[in-house]
Design a protein around this motif. Structure first.
Motif, PDB file in Angstrom:
ATOM      1  N   ARG A 268       0.843  -1.210   0.000  1.00  0.00           N
ATOM      2  CA  ARG A 268       0.000   0.000   0.000  1.00  0.00           C
ATOM      3  C   ARG A 268       0.871   1.251   0.000  1.00  0.00           C
ATOM      4  N   ASP A 269       0.283   2.313  -0.489  1.00  0.00           N
ATOM      5  CA  ASP A 269       0.983   3.599  -0.494  1.00  0.00           C
ATOM      6  C   ASP A 269       0.185   4.585   0.354  1.00  0.00           C
ATOM      7  N   ALA A 270       0.886   5.554   0.902  1.00  0.00           N
ATOM      8  CA  ALA A 270       0.227   6.581   1.716  1.00  0.00           C
ATOM      9  C   ALA A 270       0.623   7.951   1.188  1.00  0.00           C
ATOM     10  N   PHE A 271      -0.247   8.936   1.392  1.00  0.00           N
ATOM     11  CA  PHE A 271       0.048  10.294   0.929  1.00  0.00           C
ATOM     12  C   PHE A 271      -0.077  11.273   2.087  1.00  0.00           C
ATOM     13  N   ASN A 272       0.859  12.181   2.126  1.00  0.00           N
ATOM     14  CA  ASN A 272       0.765  13.300   3.059  1.00  0.00           C
ATOM     15  C   ASN A 272       1.684  14.386   2.547  1.00  0.00           C
ATOM     16  N   GLN A 273       1.489  15.596   2.995  1.00  0.00           N
ATOM     17  CA  GLN A 273       2.437  16.677   2.760  1.00  0.00           C
ATOM     18  C   GLN A 273       2.445  17.523   4.016  1.00  0.00           C
ATOM     19  N   VAL A 274       3.512  18.270   4.201  1.00  0.00           N
ATOM     20  CA  VAL A 274       3.709  18.923   5.495  1.00  0.00           C
ATOM     21  C   VAL A 274       2.548  19.840   5.865  1.00  0.00           C
ATOM     22  N   GLU A 275       1.916  20.448   4.875  1.00  0.00           N
ATOM     23  CA  GLU A 275       0.840  21.394   5.166  1.00  0.00           C
ATOM     24  C   GLU A 275      -0.454  20.675   5.562  1.00  0.00           C
TER      25      GLU A 275
END
Lengths: 377, 475
Positions: A268-275
């Motif tokens: 599985r892949d996950a997504f996030n960004q600092v904001e």
């Protein structure tokens, strides 16, 4: 959850409402079903409450909203898509916060691929909700896992050494949830993995895809392939400056199958960004689900107005879980959103990040990233 | 469309790869094979141009240019059509590009002046030229790799022309952003004479940046690399170049304007509109930001009028999704910062941000977006930020008061407003004369019978030692 104290002014009825609202928000993040029609309605109300909170507590945000929408925009769960959102660049030029400096616990920076870095201020509550979102995301992998049954091998720097760099920090949060070994040394990671597979009911290998790939290749080269039925692989952070080794989804899954013995549905892949204060994790059907306390919209690149589901545009986020800073922004990724019952059985929004907006500066600081990755992951 | 590989002027079949274009049309590029480096290096080992007189080269280019000047020339018509279809140019823009190409190749008198200005003599590559106490002659460096950027067609034409005028063997690595111009130019050489040494001196290749082992081998084997582009290009070239390879960089730059709008504000606005709008701000000399003495909102209104007029004169095609997004986000960020934003009501053909302080490190969205900032007086020099190539000044008599400070600040070029895209003879490119980077200057010193400067007797160094008279020679 510990509630944030009111800042240098008397406690008001609005604060009381905010406090009550945050109880509901925490209930949403930390308990109950991840998404249902009820929680989605509740989530929209929470987002509206959070928007109002930041209008009151973050002066630069309030001034911006006033310039765009006038002094009193109508804020409710039904008007979310019409409310002004910050440009992501605002975080690169201003330290936006809705808390007093005394409440600030952590600040994180982005990797600055365009030469400018976002700085995000988090208090304890906001930080804990981020951890909660990761925990909820991991529930998409194994709904019936107990924390004590899970062992994590994290291909990255230990949490205490992750520093303020988001890319490293976000991956290290798994240490706060599960028994975890963090290392960037591939031979050590292999040893940890072998022990964990023998000892734990559920094993999670977490890391950026290029390091997971490196470990997989190492296993194949040394002939020490694994065949673990209790192993899952969770990647995040993209390929960064290792695009020369990038594999497409099928080739990556095939490599992991040959090396770790995991099937594609356990990669599985996950997504996030600092904001953003929430991690989006893929479900069984490889769709990234948006939890109810976040609303994702796709914006027309010319007008920045909302586009219909299924149309490509700029991804915009309204994340109620961030109360220390306004996580209410239009980002610089192009993507798609839809809202339909997923094959995995979960309702709610699903997001697909297609790519970063390509500008002549967009690939400007690969070397800096490479240095950071070298240091931290 | 298929873009073939050209080796020493001859098209040769090789594997094709589909690349993305701004218009979404299918463009297949001939990809350099992993085992092709040896072939290419062997084929380019001899230099067909080295003994060709400069005048013969200039005459050949003039003939090619005359074809390009003709509206009936099929190659020109095809080039215009391809720029529109694959790169998203409007027909007007593409026609202007073709005209510039013709002008550049036909301007034999300017080419002679260019050689004289940069190398000291128009025949410096043909014969030994007296130069103080020596005679000097320029020789080509050998194999030049032109690692091109895709932002402007003029980049390809300029770089290749420099390589040809200096009689080098030119290997061009085309960018996927514009392989069309280089291939059209090479084909137009062959149209005039496929066996001409100029035609045979040119090879056109493509490989995916940073990924090709053969590309790396070529970069390590050439004598000189001329690298155009962004930081990724610079980084790759720096790592790929051999230890003895001379590298000339034309890296990312931006340009600004210093304007005193208390003098003829309307004329200043008209000139500024040209420097902002030409090439859609994709050129290093394109003005991104102007610092203005005077009433900024009023001046902004005047510039808006002129940009609207320019949009009629030289319309642009619709922006790509990326371009539109970048511009929208930049304008929203400006609004967050409290800046006033001026833009047309319909299509966003231009935009003006009246910003007290523009962040020079922020990515500029291009698309005819101008940042206007106030400046206290004509002698006031604002913080220019990094990588400024050209500073355009209005009125130009104010240049004398600021050019020393601009030079100290690292600026490369000072011009009159409205002239940024015209490089005059004698003008430098990023502070260098590029032709000097493409030649070796070999000297043949005068014999001993000819007195050295400041010495009144023939040079006999043994006699000087015997007489112990060296000290006497010290002036």
């Amino acid at each position: 959850m510990t509630k944030t104290e009111p800042r240098s002014r008397p406690f008001t009825p609005a604060d009381a409402r905010n406090a009550a609202s945050r109880d509901e928000l925490d209930e949403l993040v930390f308990g109950g079903p991840i998404a249902s029609r009820d929680t989605m309605d509740l989530g929209r109300e929470q987002i509206a409450q959070t928007y109002a909170h930041h209008l009151q507590a973050c002066l630069p945000f309030a001034q911006f909203v006033k310039r765009i929408a006038g002094p009193a925009p109508k804020i409710s769960g039904d008007t979310l898509d019409r409310l002004p959102l910050l440009p992501i660049g605002a975080f690169k030029t201003s330290r936006l916060r809705s808390i007093g400096s005394a409440e600030e616990r952590l600040s994180h920076t982005s990797s600055g691929t365009t030469g400018r870095k976002s700085t995000i201020v988090r208090d304890r509550d906001t930080m804990m909700r981020l951890v909660g979102s990761l925990e909820r995301g991991i529930e998409l992998l194994g709904k019936n896992w107990f924390a004590h049954e899970v062992r994590v091998v994290h291909l990255g720097a230990p949490h205490e050494h992750a520093g303020d760099l988001w890319f490293a920090y976000i991956m290290s949060l798994v240490e706060l949830i599960y028994d975890c070994d963090s290392t960037t040394d591939l031979s050590a990671a292999q040893r940890h993995l072998e022990v964990a597979i023998d000892e734990a009911a559920h094993v999670l290998l977490v890391g950026p895809p290029f390091l997971v790939r490196d470990l997989a290749v190492r296993l194949l080269e040394t002939g020490e392939r694994l065949n673990a039925e209790n192993l899952w692989v969770l990647t995040g952070g993209g390929w960064k400056d290792r695009e020369d080794t990038m594999l497409d989804r099928d080739a990556f899954a095939e490599l992991l199958h040959r090396s770790f013995g995991v099937s594609a549905d356990r990669c599985r892949d996950a997504f996030n960004q600092v904001e953003l204060n929430t991690v989006f994790v893929e479900c069984d059907a490889h769709h990234k689900h948006v939890p109810p306390w976040v609303r994702v919209t796709v914006r027309d690149p010319r007008t920045l107005d909302c586009r219909d589901d299924g149309q490509l545009g700029l991804l915009a986020y309204m994340d109620a879980s961030a109360t220390s800073y306004p996580a209410l922004f239009i980002g610089d990724d192009l993507g798609l959103v839809d809202e339909q019952l997923c094959q995995c059985g979960q309702p709610g929004q699903r997001v697909s990040v297609v790519r970063r907006v390509s500008t002549r500066h967009a690939r400007g600081c690969a070397a800096e990233l490479a240095d950071l990755i070298g240091e931290t992951l | 469309m298929k873009c073939e590989q050209i080796l020493c002027g001859v098209t040769r079949p090789t594997g094709l790869r589909l690349v993305a274009t701004p218009t979404g049309e299918e463009l297949f590029l001939a990809e350099l094979g992993s085992d092709e480096a040896d072939d290419i290096l062997a084929a380019t080992a001899t230099n067909p141009l080295i003994d060709v007189p400069t005048d013969a080269i200039v005459a050949f280019l003039h003939n090619v240019g005359k074809n390009w000047k003709s509206h009936e020339y099929a190659r020109r018509r095809l080039y215009i059509r391809h720029l529109c279809r694959y790169l998203g140019y409007t027909e007007r823009e593409a026609t202007v590009e073709a005209d510039w190409l013709a002008l550049t190749l036909c301007s034999h008198f300017r080419i002679h002046s260019l050689l004289e200005a940069e190398l000291g003599d128009r025949y410096a590559l043909d014969r030994w030229v007296p130069h103080y106490e020596s005679e000097v002659r320029a020789w080509p460096r050998g194999r030049v790799l032109h690692y091109l950027a895709g932002n402007l067609p003029v980049v390809a034409v300029t770089s290749i022309l420099r390589g040809i005028l200096t009689k080098n063997v030119n290997i061009v690595k085309v960018p996927s952003g514009d392989p069309i111009t280089t291939l059209a130019l090479a084909a137009s050489f062959a149209d005039v004479d496929p066996d001409h040494p100029v035609s045979r001196s040119l090879s056109v290749l493509w490989w995916e940046s940073g990924r090709s082992k053969a590309g790396l081998e070529i970069a390590q084997s050439v004598d000189t690399i001329v690298a155009w582009g962004g930081e990724d290009t610079m980084r790759w070239v720096a790592s790929a170049a051999g230890p003895e390879t001379d590298v000339t960089w034309f890296g990312p730059r931006r340009s600004i304007a210093l304007i005193d709008a208390t003098h003829s504000a309307r004329e200043a606005a008209r000139r500024l509109a040209h420097d902002v709008a030409f090439y859609q701000q994709r050129a290093c000399f394109s003005v991104h930001q102007a610092f203005v003495v005077g009433d900024v909102p009023h001046f902004s209104e005047l510039v808006g009028e002129q940009l609207a007029l320019y949009a009629e004169l030289l319309p642009t095609s619709s922006p790509t999704i990326d371009e539109a997004a970048a511009q929208s986000m930049a304008l929203l960020e400006a609004r967050f910062a409290g800046a006033a934003v001026r833009e047309p009501s319909g299509d966003r053909e231009w935009a003006i941000v009246e910003a007290a302080h523009a962040d020079s490190t922020a990515p500029h969205p291009l698309g005819r977006t101008l940042y206007l900032s106030e400046r206290a007086s004509a002698s006031d020099l604002p913080d220019l930020g990094e990588r400024v190539q050209t500073v355009a000044i209005y009125p130009f008599d104010q240049a004398s008061t600021v050019r020393d400070a601009l030079g100290r600040a690292g600026v490369h070029r000072v011009v009159e407003l409205g002239m940024t895209n015209l490089f005059r003879i004698g003008s430098t490119h990023d502070s260098v004369y590029p032709l000097t980077r493409l030649v070796r200057i070999v000297s043949c010193d005068l014999p001993s019978a000819m007195h050295a400067s400041g010495v009144t007797t023939p040079i006999d160094q043994m006699r000087i030692l015997e007489d112990d008279s060296f000290y006497e020679l010290i002036p």
